[in-house]
Design an enzyme around this catalytic site. Structure first.
Site, mmCIF file in Angstrom:
data_model
loop_
_atom_site.group_PDB
_atom_site.id
_atom_site.type_symbol
_atom_site.label_atom_id
_atom_site.label_comp_id
_atom_site.label_asym_id
_atom_site.label_seq_id
_atom_site.Cartn_x
_atom_site.Cartn_y
_atom_site.Cartn_z
ATOM 1 N N HIS A 52 14.075 91.342 38.347
ATOM 2 C CA HIS A 52 13.698 90.018 38.863
ATOM 3 C C HIS A 52 12.198 89.778 38.747
ATOM 4 C CE1 HIS A 52 17.697 89.210 40.110
ATOM 5 N NE2 HIS A 52 17.708 90.103 41.069
ATOM 6 N N HIS B 2 13.890 87.504 46.839
ATOM 7 C CA HIS B 2 15.187 87.483 46.170
ATOM 8 C C HIS B 2 16.116 86.446 46.780
ATOM 9 C CE1 HIS B 2 19.281 88.712 45.107
ATOM 10 N NE2 HIS B 2 18.723 89.130 43.989
ATOM 11 N N GLU C 123 17.893 78.576 49.641
ATOM 12 C CA GLU C 123 17.039 77.440 49.289
ATOM 13 C C GLU C 123 15.755 77.531 50.100
ATOM 14 O OE1 GLU C 123 17.621 75.141 46.963
ATOM 15 O OE2 GLU C 123 19.479 76.156 46.441
ATOM 16 N N GLY D 135 11.618 95.415 39.784
ATOM 17 C CA GLY D 135 12.801 95.491 38.941
ATOM 18 C C GLY D 135 12.884 94.306 38.009
ATOM 19 N N LEU E 246 9.215 95.071 46.981
ATOM 20 C CA LEU E 246 8.624 96.413 47.052
ATOM 21 C C LEU E 246 8.743 97.103 45.711
ATOM 22 C CD1 LEU E 246 9.683 97.802 50.539
ATOM 23 C CD2 LEU E 246 7.451 96.963 49.801
#
Length: 125
Positions: free
Chosen positions: A81, A15, A51, A79, A76
């Site tokens: 993303h 993320h 980045e 979701g 884990l």
């Protein structure tokens, strides 16, 4: 030893966070992966806040000769993303880099070995 054009690469995709300490576990996995497979190019890439992003990382690897790129979502939970954002980014990467083969792995949280390991850690009190 890999010849030019057959370089294998693995991207650990997370993320991202503004907190530099957040990156340590993923960087530790990348370092251990390099130890286990020195011939594989191992990179970390992030969805946001950090980045490099995934397109920049892929571009760098392809410029370095990678033709097969495995993407490992370091989530884990699966979701939005992992379920929505990553497949859309991957489709754009495939369009932008038709010379490369992309292998998108399931999120690490779906891997039974990870589940078993986390359960063992939780019970090791």
């Amino acid at each position: 030893m890999s010849s030019e054009g057959s370089i294998r690469a693995t991207i650990l995709f997370g993320h991202g966070s503004r907190d530099p300490l957040w990156h340590k576990p993923m960087q530790a996995v990348a370092e251990r992966s390099r130890q286990l497979s020195p011939q594989t190019q191992i990179r970390c890439a992030y969805l946001e806040l950090t980045e490099p992003d995934l397109p920049s990382c892929v571009k760098e690897l392809i410029n370095d000769g990678a033709k097969k790129i495995t993407i490992v979502p370091m989530f884990l939970g699966v979701g939005r993303h992992a379920r929505e954002d990553l497949p859309m980014i991957l489709e754009q990467l495939k369009a932008d880099h038709p010379e490369a083969h992309f292998d998108l792995q399931p999120a690490v949280g779906e891997n039974q070995r990870v589940i078993d390991l986390l359960a063992a850690i939780a019970l090791s009190h």
